[in-house]
Design an enzyme around this catalytic site. Structure first.
Site, mmCIF file in Angstrom:
data_model
loop_
_atom_site.group_PDB
_atom_site.id
_atom_site.type_symbol
_atom_site.label_atom_id
_atom_site.label_comp_id
_atom_site.label_asym_id
_atom_site.label_seq_id
_atom_site.Cartn_x
_atom_site.Cartn_y
_atom_site.Cartn_z
ATOM 1 N N ASN A 125 111.502 45.567 66.628
ATOM 2 C CA ASN A 125 110.252 46.144 67.115
ATOM 3 C C ASN A 125 109.079 45.425 66.463
ATOM 4 O OD1 ASN A 125 111.896 48.281 68.287
ATOM 5 N ND2 ASN A 125 111.985 49.126 66.226
ATOM 6 N N GLU B 215 115.401 39.597 61.587
ATOM 7 C CA GLU B 215 114.409 40.408 62.293
ATOM 8 C C GLU B 215 113.001 39.826 62.133
ATOM 9 O OE1 GLU B 215 115.631 42.502 64.343
ATOM 10 O OE2 GLU B 215 117.610 42.175 63.468
#
Length: 848
Positions: free
Chosen positions: A269, A300
């Protein structure tokens, strides 16, 4: 309207109608109880005037739909999509609905902490699940700005992609207002809410901007979270990626949140990355897990560029996200963290092992996969998209040079920032910077499936001097592509202490045969190692003399990467039936005790236990398993006190223990009557021992309940589910079947834990009835349950732990009965079938 399974053609058609999505304003009310939350969304977009389309929205109920000031009938919503008729050039759509919380790790997951009774929420939207939280044009190429306004209980914290602009009190709640995001895809938006605890820091990035950092976890886990380590890795990642990409970090902040019952390792995200809580270590853990967390943190972070700043247009280019993030995370670890010395050895052990296995399944596919619909993409988060893609990128960097590779990425990010790309966009820049025919390379490496095998063929004279060294390349049946390989050939000799490299040849291998001319006239070494340094992606076959050296002296090899290549080569030979499984068992028992790479130990123990369970000739299986467990105990005793190896070997022994004497030993360790030097039986290790005793028939359900009460945490609930399922009684197995298959009452992680224990135990008769039950229920279950939940059951409840010709026949019959609309189920069942085929082949080849 398309329903749950959006196709690529439908996405293309919708993108032709929707010219541009300007913004979403999403107002969520998280104070409406345990089942639903309010979701009011305003979408502004331009479209083809007069056309109709649909917006995705998985709703519990829809109160109102308003398009350009006109109220539409709520019957246009079918619970999955909402029809949008007669669009204008400029459109404002407002939808007020109730959405459902989940306990599956998809959409907005709701969890109650058993420690303090507090509620924790987090979102998980990849691939198609932002539609479970707000109405959305759910496809990656329809990017927009997203503004979130969230009403939550007053004592909660709410985190989203952007910083909050203000927090206002409203009755007994608070309303959180967040800045609009840049233009991003919906699957990387995020809402995390609950009484999370946090610690804060910041860093200064390459353009001199201060970037706020946060690390979050549930209050009950915060004492175990080493946030300083997370911050250090994050800072190292920022430094490395900004320097390599020559592109500043694209978002305003960077929060990392450890959330309960998470399905994957983490999710990228934008500015608000979520991680599974297993990365918070409440007990002594292995270096393999610590390094895996580091790689995940870096993976990430790499996504902030690969996937978030620049996003694939459609899911067939998912590799542009995952393969790059996986490769770049290991490169960053190798070049800018404390894991530098072992990063590529770890990659060889973990990623390569996964990739080789996946590429030999009937479901294998090119790295650039054919993705026809959402069902296709959901099953393509696999070892091809992640591990093979990353392995092939390492080969590409070796082929074009790292400087050229990174220069291409700089231009790629500049050109396509906040946009969407396809494969050709990247190849254009790589060809320009490298001057090489990257498209021809791509056609062979990225656009075809299957793994090549490289074999060393040597000839030597009467004095053992090499007259020729030929590398023969072959391909798997059905995947007739011979690829170019930039690789190293290493010559190793044993000096009585170490097996050390004495010659190194870096060469290009292409075609069916390649001569290593530099080797001619050299003394024949003890070991000829193809793909030394592990630069390319190919299975290896050792010549006979080199194989004998490896069997005797793998432990003496002084390079962890070279050991990883050898471990992989011999495991591949075992899986192919070219190296008897019992010889592999002996290889592990004779060499693994000296292995220093924690991930290599973990992976080889996993392979070792699989071989014992499924690959040993049935006539010798019981004797071999008992002998192997006893030998593992001896290796445990010899391991350095308190060491990583001691912990891993002890866990393996507990999983393997099967005789009464071995189970007595486990019981003595659990009760403190027997001890290991410098080894505390802490909470997580205790559960390993408890599960061993449960599987051995030594514990009752009441015993497991007592253990769970003593560890009344989420981790304890999961461990208890595994231990309870492992009890070798008909009642225990029937209870798991009922909870998992019939009622579906368990949350995603507790269900996964229960499944993990189901096939434990040594009484195969307990499982006989479940083969027919499995095939009678699995299709309807696949159609009715969510993707994550059904996948767990399709894979975990399949009786592959008991391979037989009867199971193979039953599986083939089931596959032949499925219709064309069950492609996703067919793939998963076919992969199960492949495991049985391989097990039977390897069992037949296990002759000594």
């Amino acid at each position: 309207m398309p329903g749950m399974n959006l196709t690529r053609e439908e996405a293309i058609a919708r993108a032709e109608v929707i010219k541009n999505v300007a913004s979403y304003k999403v107002e969520l009310d998280l104070t409406r109880g345990e089942r639903v939350f309010g979701s009011r969304t305003e979408v502004r977009f331009t479209a083809q005037a007069g056309a109709s389309t649909f917006i995705d929205a998985i709703t519990d109920s829809v109160r109102s739909i308003e398009l350009n000031g006109k109220a539409l009938d709520v019957s246009l919503a079918d619970g999955v999509c909402i029809e949008l008729p007669s669009l204008a050039d400029e459109n404002v759509l407002v939808i007020d609905a109730d959405m459902l919380y989940t306990n599956t790790g998809e959409g907005l997951h709701r969890f109650v902490d058993p420690v303090d009774g507090e509620v924790y929420l987090y979102s998980q939207f990849e691939v198609p699940d932002s539609r479970r939280v707000y109405p959305v044009f759910e496809q990656p190429d329809l990017k927009a700005e997203f503004e979130f306004i969230v009403t939550a209980p007053a004592h909660w914290v709410v985190v989203s992609n952007q910083p909050e602009t203000s927090v206002e009190e409203k009755d007994e709640a608070k309303v959180w207002f967040f800045k609009p995001t840049p233009r991003i895809s919906s699957y990387i938006t995020a809402i995390i809410a609950g009484p999370y605890a946090s610690t804060r820091s910041s860093l200064t990035n390459s353009e001199g901007r201060e970037v706020p950092l946060g690390v979050f976890a549930r209050k009950s886990l915060m004492p175990y979270l080493d946030a300083d380590d997370i911050f250090e890795l994050t800072a190292q990642g920022f430094e490395f990626f900004e320097e390599q990409f020559k592109t500043p970090y694209p978002f305003e902040k960077y929060d990392q949140l450890f959330v309960p019952e998470f399905n994957a390792g983490a999710m990228e995200n934008a500015g608000a990355v979520t991680f599974l809580e297993n990365y918070i270590f409440r007990s002594k853990t292995t270096e393999a897990m610590i390094e895996r967390r580091a790689i995940t943190v870096l993976h990430e972070l790499a996504h902030m560029w690969f996937g978030d700043l620049v996003t694939m247009k459609w899911w067939n280019d998912l590799w542009l996200n995952e393969s790059f993030a996986e490769f770049m995370s290991t490169l960053a670890a190798a070049e800018n963290t404390r894991f530098a010395s072992e990063a590529w050895a770890t990659f060889s052990a973990s990623e390569k092992t996964w990739a080789y296995r996946q590429d030999q399944l009937s479901s294998t596919h090119p790295i650039v996969a054919e993705i026809n619909d959402l069902h296709d993409v959901q099953v393509n988060f696999d070892g091809i998209t992640y591990a093979k893609g990353a392995s092939v990128l390492r080969q590409l960097v070796a082929w074009v040079g790292q400087e050229n590779f990174m220069a291409a990425l700089k231009v790629y990010f500049d050109k396509h920032a906040w946009g969407n790309t396809v494969l050709d966009d990247l190849l254009d820049e790589l060809e320009t910077t490298s001057g090489r025919d990257v498209r021809a390379w791509s056609a062979k490496w990225l656009e075809t499936a299957g793994v090549n095998t490289l074999t060393a063929e040597l000839e030597q004279d009467e004095n053992d001097y090499i007259t020729s060294l030929t590398i023969r390349q072959s391909y798997a049946e059905g995947y007739e592509t011979l690829r170019p390989h930039r690789m190293v050939v290493g010559f190793y000799n044993y000096d009585g202490v170490s097996l050390t490299r004495t010659e190194r040849f870096e060469i290009d291998v292409d075609g069916e045969t390649t001569e290593v001319s530099e080797a001619a006239g050299k003394p024949r070494p003890d070991l000829v190692l193809l793909n030394d340094e592990d630069l390319t992606f190919a299975k290896l076959r050792l010549d006979e003399d080199s194989q004998q050296t490896a069997i005797s002296h793998l432990k003496d090899l002084d390079s962890s990467v070279a050991r990883g290549v050898l471990w992989g080569a011999l495991w591949d030979a075992t899986r192919d039936g070219d190296f008897p499984a019992r010889r592999y068992i002996d290889l592990v028992l004779n060499n693994l005790g000296k292995e220093t790479n924690s991930t290599a130990v973990m992976v080889q123990l996993r392979n070792f236990e699989l071989a014992l369970r499924s690959y040993i000739n049935p006539e010798s299986a019981d004797e071999t398993r008992e002998r192997a467990a006893e030998a593992m105990w001896e290796i445990t005793l010899k391991a350095e006190p308190g060491s990583d190896n001691q912990l891993q070997f002890l866990r393996s022994f507990a999983r393997l223990a099967r005789t009464e004497e071995q189970l007595d030993r486990v019981k003595a360790l659990l009760e403190g009557e027997e001890t290991l030097a410098e080894r505390e039986i802490d909470t997580d290790l205790r559960w390993v021992l408890v599960t061993s005793l449960a599987a051995g028939g030594r514990l009752t359900p009441a015993d497991i309940d007592a253990e769970r009460e003593a560890d009344n945490t989420s981790n304890g609930q999961q461990a208890a589910a595994t231990a309870s399922a492992a009890i070798p009684t008909a009642e225990a197995k029937a209870k798991v079947w009922q909870q998992v298959v019939e009622t579906g009452e368990l949350s995603n992680v507790v269900q996964r834990s229960a499944i993990a224990g189901f096939y434990q135990g040594n009484d195969d008769a307990l499982f006989e009835q479940y083969t027919d039950k499995y095939f009678e229920t699995i299709e309807s279950l696949w159609r009715e349950r969510s993707h994550e939940i059904s996948t767990q059951i399709i894979t975990g409840m399949y009786p592959g732990a008991l391979p037989s010709q009867q199971l193979l026949t039953r599986t083939e019959e089931f596959l032949n009965s499925l219709g064309d609309d069950a492609a996703g189920l067919k793939r998963q069942i076919a992969e199960n079938r492949d495991g049985v085929v391989r097990a039977l082949k390897v069992q037949a080849a296990d002759t000594l």
